[in-house]
Design a protein around this motif. Structure first.
Motif, PDB file in Angstrom:
ATOM      1  N   VAL A  18       0.837  -1.204   0.000  1.00 37.06           N
ATOM      2  CA  VAL A  18       0.000   0.000   0.000  1.00 37.06           C
ATOM      3  C   VAL A  18       0.871   1.252   0.000  1.00 37.06           C
ATOM      4  N   ILE A  19       1.917   1.263   0.836  1.00 37.00           N
ATOM      5  CA  ILE A  19       2.819   2.418   0.894  1.00 37.00           C
ATOM      6  C   ILE A  19       3.484   2.644  -0.461  1.00 37.00           C
ATOM      7  N   LEU A  20       3.903   1.562  -1.097  1.00 42.85           N
ATOM      8  CA  LEU A  20       4.533   1.674  -2.418  1.00 42.85           C
ATOM      9  C   LEU A  20       3.554   2.230  -3.445  1.00 42.85           C
ATOM     10  N   PHE A  21       2.304   1.779  -3.366  1.00 39.00           N
ATOM     11  CA  PHE A  21       1.288   2.272  -4.305  1.00 39.00           C
ATOM     12  C   PHE A  21       1.029   3.756  -4.105  1.00 39.00           C
ATOM     13  N   LEU A  22       0.887   4.176  -2.852  1.00 36.08           N
ATOM     14  CA  LEU A  22       0.645   5.592  -2.559  1.00 36.08           C
ATOM     15  C   LEU A  22       1.834   6.448  -2.996  1.00 36.08           C
ATOM     16  N   TRP A  23       3.041   5.936  -2.776  1.00 35.05           N
ATOM     17  CA  TRP A  23       4.239   6.665  -3.183  1.00 35.05           C
ATOM     18  C   TRP A  23       4.329   6.784  -4.707  1.00 35.05           C
ATOM     19  N   SER A  24       3.898   5.732  -5.415  1.00 28.21           N
ATOM     20  CA  SER A  24       3.956   5.762  -6.883  1.00 28.21           C
ATOM     21  C   SER A  24       3.043   6.849  -7.450  1.00 28.21           C
ATOM     22  N   PRO A  30       2.955  14.530  -8.966  1.00 29.67           N
ATOM     23  CA  PRO A  30       3.482  15.216  -7.771  1.00 29.67           C
ATOM     24  C   PRO A  30       2.498  16.154  -7.079  1.00 29.67           C
ATOM     25  N   ASP A  31       1.557  16.700  -7.833  1.00 32.49           N
ATOM     26  CA  ASP A  31       0.619  17.662  -7.226  1.00 32.49           C
ATOM     27  C   ASP A  31      -0.720  17.034  -6.867  1.00 32.49           C
ATOM     28  N   PHE A  32      -0.839  15.718  -6.997  1.00 41.01           N
ATOM     29  CA  PHE A  32      -2.136  15.060  -6.797  1.00 41.01           C
ATOM     30  C   PHE A  32      -2.636  15.231  -5.368  1.00 41.01           C
ATOM     31  N   TYR A  33      -1.852  14.805  -4.399  1.00 39.60           N
ATOM     32  CA  TYR A  33      -2.294  14.861  -3.001  1.00 39.60           C
ATOM     33  C   TYR A  33      -2.479  16.300  -2.528  1.00 39.60           C
TER      34      TYR A  33
END
Length: 228
Positions: A18-24, A30-33
């Protein structure tokens, strides 16, 4: 390797995935979150609508992801349900929102039960309803809790996670209970954002919803009086 060790290994791998997916997502967008956070915090529903719609056909996946993400972090998913009716149309928006809510609540439920039991206890203690914990082993109780529009999912999830309800029964209660809540939330959101076009329908819907939930509240109150 014991079953317990295997279980924890699987959980750790799942968390890392999950962490890897969120980081990807952050890597490719880059501006999504930051954009999602800014629009949500500012309450800019028109901006949120335009931003999610800008992903084209992928907007469905973006919306479902954000609803799941919000539920997993125990933050309100209402802004995303509110705009879904406008982005996708009323009926598709309801279906997409329901899928996101069911998946998100299931993720939150499993995380709370396996990793966040102490935090769940604190949520319940703050709500002063610790004595009602056993009732949340019942499908009907959870279903009714999920069916209330605009109610915080985190409280029902905390009760459910600490109760003895099975994963199967929780899924059934969650999937059925969220139907009326999602219908109301998406429909209200759609008509509020397009109030100039749908104010009459919004007024009728408001009266109907208040009447139905008012009647259910009255019946529950009468039943409690009879039991007393």
């Amino acid at each position: 390797m014991t079953d317990k060790t295997i279980g924890w290994t699987v959980r750790i791998i799942g968390v890392l995935a999950v962490i890897l997916f969120l980081w990807s997502i952050q890597w490719f967008l880059p501006d999504f979150y930051s954009t999602m956070w800014r629009l949500t915090v500012e309450g800019d529903l028109d901006g949120l609508t335009d931003y999610i719609a800008s992903f084209g056909y992928s907007a469905i996946l973006v919306s479902v992801f954000m609803i799941v993400f919000a539920n997993a972090l125990a933050i309100p998913s209402i802004p995303f349900l509110t705009v879904n009716g406008v982005i996708f149309g009323l009926v598709p928006g309801i279906i997409i929102s329901w899928i996101g809510e069911v998946l998100g609540i299931e993720v939150s439920f499993r995380l709370t039960r396996t990793l966040l039991r102490n935090q769940a206890k604190k949520v319940i203690q703050r709500s002063n309803k610790l004595e009602k914990l056993d009732s949340y082993s019942c499908i009907r109780t959870i279903m009714l809790g999920r069916a209330i529009p605009y109610s915080p999912n985190v409280v029902v999830t905390a009760f459910s996670a600490l109760s003895h309800i099975s994963y199967r029964d929780h899924f059934i209660a969650n999937a059925i209970g969220k139907i009326p809540a999602v219908v109301v939330e998406v429909w209200f959101g759609h008509d509020l954002l397009r109030i100039n076009e749908h104010w009459e329908r919004l007024l009728v819907l408001t009266v109907i919803v208040v009447a139905i939930y008012g009647f259910l509240w009255w019946r529950k109150k009468q039943a409690n009086k009879r039991r007393a």
